[in-house]
Design a protein around this motif. Structure first.
Motif, short mmCIF file in Angstrom:
data_model
loop_
_atom_site.label_atom_id
_atom_site.label_comp_id
_atom_site.label_asym_id
_atom_site.label_seq_id
_atom_site.Cartn_x
_atom_site.Cartn_y
_atom_site.Cartn_z
N LEU A 153 -7.54 -3.25 -4.69
CA LEU A 153 -7.07 -2.04 -5.12
C LEU A 153 -7.59 -0.57 -4.57
O LEU A 153 -6.67 0.15 -4.38
CB LEU A 153 -7.24 -1.87 -6.74
N PHE A 154 -8.74 -0.80 -4.36
CA PHE A 154 -9.39 0.42 -3.51
C PHE A 154 -8.85 0.70 -2.11
O PHE A 154 -8.29 1.65 -1.83
CB PHE A 154 -10.96 0.20 -3.33
N VAL A 155 -8.64 -0.32 -1.38
CA VAL A 155 -8.15 -0.38 -0.02
C VAL A 155 -6.67 -0.07 -0.08
O VAL A 155 -6.30 0.79 0.79
CB VAL A 155 -8.19 -1.84 0.73
N ALA A 156 -5.63 -0.61 -0.95
CA ALA A 156 -4.63 -0.54 -1.34
C ALA A 156 -4.01 1.10 -1.60
O ALA A 156 -3.37 1.76 -0.92
CB ALA A 156 -3.79 -1.13 -1.95
N SER A 157 -5.28 1.64 -2.50
CA SER A 157 -4.73 3.45 -2.77
C SER A 157 -5.36 3.96 -1.58
O SER A 157 -4.75 5.20 -1.33
CB SER A 157 -5.86 3.67 -4.00
N ILE A 158 -6.30 3.72 -0.90
CA ILE A 158 -6.74 4.37 0.39
C ILE A 158 -5.34 4.45 1.35
O ILE A 158 -5.04 5.35 1.98
CB ILE A 158 -7.88 4.10 0.99
#
Length: 56
Positions: free
Chosen positions: A43-48
């Motif tokens: 989720l963190f990488v996708a949001s970035i």
């Protein structure tokens, strides 16, 4: 520390080797925690990625 001396008087120092042990398979609780950490990381990488895509 293990030290040897050859016939010319040269010293060789050897580090003591640590005691070996076998890894244990993670418990169900640890596996669930790894799963949760992986989901948060995705989720963190996708949001970035989406933020970078939106800014550009």
């Amino acid at each position: 520390m293990y030290t040897t001396t050859d016939e010319k008087g040269i010293l060789n120092n050897y580090a003591t080797e640590p005691q070996l042990y076998y890894a244990q398979y993670p418990t169900q609780e640890q596996q669930n925690r790894y799963l949760f950490q992986g989901a948060v990381a995705i989720l963190f990488v996708a949001s970035i990625f989406l933020i970078a895509l939106g800014v550009s």
